[in-house]
Scaffold this active site. Structure first.
Site, PDB file in Angstrom:
ATOM      1  N   TRP A  99      30.991  47.235  26.194  1.00  0.00           N
ATOM      2  CA  TRP A  99      31.261  47.941  24.933  1.00  0.00           C
ATOM      3  C   TRP A  99      31.336  49.441  25.166  1.00  0.00           C
ATOM      4  CZ3 TRP A  99      33.371  44.635  22.080  1.00  0.00           C
ATOM      5  CH2 TRP A  99      32.864  43.338  21.929  1.00  0.00           C
ATOM      6  N   ASP A 166      26.327  53.755  19.391  1.00  0.00           N
ATOM      7  CA  ASP A 166      26.725  52.427  18.940  1.00  0.00           C
ATOM      8  C   ASP A 166      25.439  51.606  18.862  1.00  0.00           C
ATOM      9  OD1 ASP A 166      27.535  49.790  18.699  1.00  0.00           O
ATOM     10  OD2 ASP A 166      28.932  49.819  20.387  1.00  0.00           O
ATOM     11  N   LYS A 190      25.555  41.566  13.686  1.00  0.00           N
ATOM     12  CA  LYS A 190      24.495  41.181  14.599  1.00  0.00           C
ATOM     13  C   LYS A 190      23.142  41.109  13.883  1.00  0.00           C
ATOM     14  CE  LYS A 190      27.605  41.532  17.881  1.00  0.00           C
ATOM     15  NZ  LYS A 190      28.064  42.790  18.435  1.00  0.00           N
TER      16      LYS A 190
HETATM   17  C1  LIG Z   1      29.451  43.238  19.052  1.00  0.00           C
HETATM   18  C2  LIG Z   1      29.472  44.615  19.557  1.00  0.00           C
HETATM   19  C3  LIG Z   1      30.606  45.451  19.424  1.00  0.00           C
HETATM   20  C4  LIG Z   1      31.904  44.962  18.853  1.00  0.00           C
HETATM   21  O1  LIG Z   1      31.837  44.899  17.485  1.00  0.00           O
HETATM   22  P1  LIG Z   1      33.112  44.514  16.604  1.00  0.00           P
HETATM   23  O2  LIG Z   1      32.566  44.708  15.223  1.00  0.00           O
HETATM   24  O3  LIG Z   1      33.459  43.100  16.923  1.00  0.00           O
HETATM   25  O4  LIG Z   1      34.217  45.445  16.929  1.00  0.00           O
HETATM   26  C5  LIG Z   1      30.501  46.752  19.867  1.00  0.00           C
HETATM   27  N1  LIG Z   1      29.379  47.227  20.406  1.00  0.00           N
HETATM   28  C6  LIG Z   1      28.277  46.454  20.570  1.00  0.00           C
HETATM   29  C7  LIG Z   1      27.044  47.041  21.168  1.00  0.00           C
HETATM   30  C8  LIG Z   1      28.300  45.130  20.139  1.00  0.00           C
HETATM   31  O5  LIG Z   1      27.208  44.372  20.288  1.00  0.00           O
END
Ligand SMILES: *Cc1c(COP(=O)(O)O)cnc(C)c1O
Length: 357
Positions: A99, A166, A190
């Site tokens: 990511w 993030d 999540k």
């Molecule tokens: C799941 C995840 C993403 C991607 O998220 P989307 O909403 O599917 O774009 C990005 N960063 C992390 C740390 C993630 O766990």
């Protein structure tokens, strides 16, 4: 049989969230209409989004000067939106996983990207330390929890340039000193809501420093000014997020969540250490994620990987297969996962060990 839900995302939500959302799909707030078919400008929905934003701020203790935005597009859209709005010349990134790498790649389209450190050469199995951040970078980007590899940065870094994080997979799992961050963003699927909602916590004074034209929907200012209602927001996931936030507040907020998360992860890591079949993929204990626990079979027991997965599947456990880039197993222990599910997994690991000569 009740399932033990270890999926990495979308993932387990509190029963409270699922039940109230199901109810609102039939009859929302006594309107006689489904939440699926009501105007986002109705007073009933406005009350929902306002309460969700204010509870979000309350639970995370977000200081003055910050806004909470509810957008579409997922965390992946933020990978571009952050540099679009913030990157003038140079940005610094910590490469701790797939990511983080994707975020870096997007930023490269907007200016110079400095990778301050990377753990890629060892399958991202640690959090790099001791790196230096260029003081002339417009911001420093980190991924606090690396969902795929099971590493986590739990301390709020003290740095001299704006910090962007993030927090897709560890938001609300512990207290965060929001004042240390310029932007915190993530996909809600999540630890907060069903898929379709992206949260952005943004300090307003970080904006207005780039010259380029920013398309309306990609401009944070649009969504700050519009109160996340410039266009139609993800109505159902916002309703569900509000339920999760209410549940979290009832259950001790982020401090309560942190306590439970430490207990749950502690139990599982302890069993991984004790059990002769398994080992953690993350050598440094301090780097181990409390949200996504990654582990593999020890070399000599490799042949038992598939049978173990079948064994736990038969016991109603889902989502334990590790990400294809790591292999082995991954147990995601998000806020809503009860400790009973971790106890069931630990028991299954012990029973399986006894069955092996
Ligand atoms: C799941 C995840 C993403 C991607 O998220 P989307 O909403 O599917 O774009 C990005 N960063 C992390 C740390 C993630 O766990």
């Amino acid at each position: 049989m009740k399932k033990h839900n270890f999926y990495a995302g979308p993932s387990i939500l509190p029963d409270f969230t699922v039940k109230n959302t199901a109810e609102a799909v039939i009859n929302f707030a006594g309107t006689g209409l489904s939440i699926l078919e009501i105007s986002h400008r109705s007073k009933e929905f406005e009350a929902v989004i306002n309460e969700a934003q204010s509870l979000f701020k309350e639970i995370l203790s977000i200081p003055e000067g910050y806004h909470v935005l509810f957008l579409g597009g997922g965390a992946s859209t933020q990978f571009a939106m952050v540099p679009f709005n913030l990157l003038n010349k140079k940005a610094a990134y910590l490469n701790t996983g797939v990511w983080a790498g994707k975020a870096m790649k997007e930023a490269q389209g907007f200016g110079e990207v400095v990778e301050v450190a990377s753990s890629k050469a060892s399958t991202y199995n640690y959090i790099p330390k001791g790196y230096s951040i260029p003081s002339d970078a417009d911001y420093f980007h980190i991924t606090t929890n690396n969902t795929i590899y099971g590493t986590e940065i739990r301390e709020d870094l003290d740095i001299n340039i704006p910090l962007v994080a993030d927090m897709s997979s560890d938001i609300f799992s512990r207290p965060v000193d929001v004042s240390k961050y310029a932007i915190i963003y993530g996909g809600a699927q999540k630890n907060l809501a069903p898929a379709g909602l992206t949260f952005v916590v943004i300090r307003e004074d970080i904006l207005g420093k780039v010259e380029r034209h920013i398309p309306t929907m990609f401009n944070y200012k649009t969504h700050i000014d519009g109160g996340s209602m410039f266009n139609t927001p993800p109505v159902l996931p916002i309703f569900a997020a509000l339920q999760t936030l209410k549940w979290l507040k009832e259950n001790g907020g982020v401090l309560g969540a942190q306590k439970r998360n430490i207990a749950k992860a502690g139990l599982l890591y302890q069993e991984i250490e004790r059990n002769k079949l398994f080992k953690s993929t993350i050598p440094n204990v301090a780097d181990r994620s409390l949200m996504n626990v990654c582990f593999v079979m020890n070399e000599e027991f490799m042949a038992h990987e598939k049978p173990f997965l079948d064994f736990v599947t038969a016991k109603g456990m889902v989502g334990l297969k590790g990400h294809r880039s790591v292999g082995g197993f991954r147990a995601s222990l998000y806020n809503a996962l009860p400790i009973e599910s971790v106890e069931a997994l630990v028991k299954a690991m012990q029973d399986f060990e006894k069955s092996i000569k």
